[in-house]
Design a protein around this motif. Structure first.
Motif, PDB file in Angstrom:
ATOM      1  N   THR A  36       0.855  -1.243   0.039  1.00 24.30           N
ATOM      2  CA  THR A  36       0.067   0.003  -0.128  1.00 24.30           C
ATOM      3  C   THR A  36       0.998   1.267   0.052  1.00 24.30           C
ATOM      4  O   THR A  36       1.947   1.454   0.800  1.00 24.30           O
ATOM      5  N   TRP A  49       0.241   5.411  -0.224  1.00 18.13           N
ATOM      6  CA  TRP A  49      -0.835   6.574  -0.276  1.00 18.13           C
ATOM      7  C   TRP A  49      -2.131   5.784   0.046  1.00 18.13           C
ATOM      8  O   TRP A  49      -3.188   6.406  -0.778  1.00 18.13           O
ATOM      9  N   LYS A  50      -2.266   4.921   1.067  1.00 16.55           N
ATOM     10  CA  LYS A  50      -3.299   4.274   1.580  1.00 16.55           C
ATOM     11  C   LYS A  50      -4.083   3.511   0.002  1.00 16.55           C
ATOM     12  O   LYS A  50      -5.171   2.972   0.516  1.00 16.55           O
ATOM     13  N   THR A  51      -3.305   3.182  -0.739  1.00 18.76           N
ATOM     14  CA  THR A  51      -3.995   2.573  -1.901  1.00 18.76           C
ATOM     15  C   THR A  51      -3.180   1.391  -2.400  1.00 18.76           C
ATOM     16  O   THR A  51      -2.034   1.557  -2.386  1.00 18.76           O
TER      17      THR A  51
END
Length: 382
Positions: free
Chosen positions: A265, A267-269
């Protein structure tokens, strides 16, 4: 992974081999690879393509290529599967004497005996018509005397014998007449030198020297006048099995990349959500599946006895699988970034291993020559 071309028996075999191979850790040392080989032999996977009358499974190259692919997909591609049962076992089963079959096939089938294959020479790689290893008769005894050199021969140190491609000379035409001989490992005059390879593999590569190696008359496999028929009986399965080898390696690398792309992951993605990561992996999967279909076609044609059709399909399958394997491994390493080069993830060693599927046993350029000449009918440049 199964396809519409596979029977229920093939699907069951694929699932069983996959479960077996995944239950074993990835072999990184010769002792681990030998243990895996022995266990596979006990379960009948090594000899699945050999005749039942001699301890095999009674299947064909279709089943054997399936076995090798699933082993590769689990991280344990066995290079000697291409050599011992696929080339040597096939040639002996088709052309060997009853004594040769009884002596060699049961051991090859259950994994207790291995046979290497010697065709490539320093000056006769792609052009096998330039083979200079010479076989001549001793008129007094009827024995054969072999003299010559071979190079890039896999697994000679662990093989009980090597199936050597020699030549006799046609006095009328002067043309190559290939003939095949079983040369036991400790035969006097049969010397080996290990090549210093950067390729990370449990199977070593050797240069062989044959200095008036004396063999009994019954060391000859098949008919000395059969010519190329016997030789290509082993080379078409070699190409099919090399394709399966490459597909398995590509699937293994792709699976590692997919796991990482789902979990890593930034940046939270998960990085797998980004098309720059997802699309190349999807393309790698498509290429592997397409090459898989051609490999299955080639195997089916060979097992059906269509040697001409199998020759064309085997070359195409080997080309497609080699390209797909290299691209899959490269994209897997790229997906992991720096982690793709660490020992922890086990992908870096595949960078060189993947090249084997592209350059051996025949280069992609020579396959393109074959297709352009034999399939498309274009003139030769040589």
């Amino acid at each position: 992974m199964t396809t519409l071309l596979e029977s229920d028996e093939h699907k069951s075999l694929r699932e069983a081999v996959s479960a077996f191979a995944r239950s074993h850790p990835r072999a990184t040392a010769p002792a681990e690879s030998r243990h895996f080989w022995q266990e596979a032999g006990k379960l009948g996977y090594i000899g699945v393509s050999l005749p039942e009358a001699y301890g095999g499974g009674g299947g064909g190259v279709t089943e054997l290529s399936l076995v090798l692919e699933e082993m590769g997909a689990a991280g344990n591609p066995l290079l000697m599967m291409i050599v011992s049962p696929a080339i040597c076992g096939t040639v002996i089963a088709r052309f060997g004497t009853e004594e040769q079959k009884r002596t060699w096939l049961p051991g090859i089938a259950d994994g207790t005996r291995l046979m290497a294959f010697g065709i490539t020479e320093p000056d006769a790689g792609s052009n096998s018509h330039r083979i200079t290893t010479t076989a001549r008769r001793d008129a007094a005894t009827g024995d054969w005397l072999l003299t010559g050199r071979k190079v890039f021969i896999s697994g000679v140190d662990i093989a009980d014998a090597t199936l050597i491609v020699g030549r006799t000379e046609d006095a009328r035409t002067g043309k190559l007449k290939p003939c095949l001989f079983i040369v036991p490992r400790d035969t006097p005059g049969f010397e080996r030198r290990q090549l210093d390879m950067e390729l990370h593999a449990t199977e070593k590569q050797f240069e062989l020297t044959l200095d008036d190696v004396r063999l009994p008359a019954d060391a000859l496999v098949g008919d000395e006048d059969a010519g190329l028929l016997q030789l290509f009986a082993g080379l078409n399965p070699e190409r099919i099995m090399t394709a399966a080898f490459g597909i398995g390696i590509g699937r293994y690398a792709l699976a590692r990349a997919l796991d990482y792309a789902r979990e890593r992951t930034v940046w939270k993605t998960p990085i797998g959500a980004h098309q720059a990561i997802a699309h190349p992996l999807a393309q790698a999967h498509i290429d592997l599946e397409l090459s898989r279909l051609m490999t299955q076609k080639a195997a089916h044609l060979y097992d059906a006895g269509d040697d001409m059709g199998a020759g064309e399909a085997a070359n195409m399958a080997k080309y497609a699988a080699g390209e797909a394997c290299v691209k899959a491994v490269d994209q897997a390493v790229h997906t992991l970034g720096g982690n793709g080069l660490t020992r922890e993830f086990g992908l870096a060693t595949l960078i060189t291993a993947a090249r084997v599927a592209r350059i051996a046993p025949v280069s992609r350029e020579m396959i393109l020559n074959y297709v352009s000449h034999q399939t498309l009918g274009l003139p030769k440049s040589y």
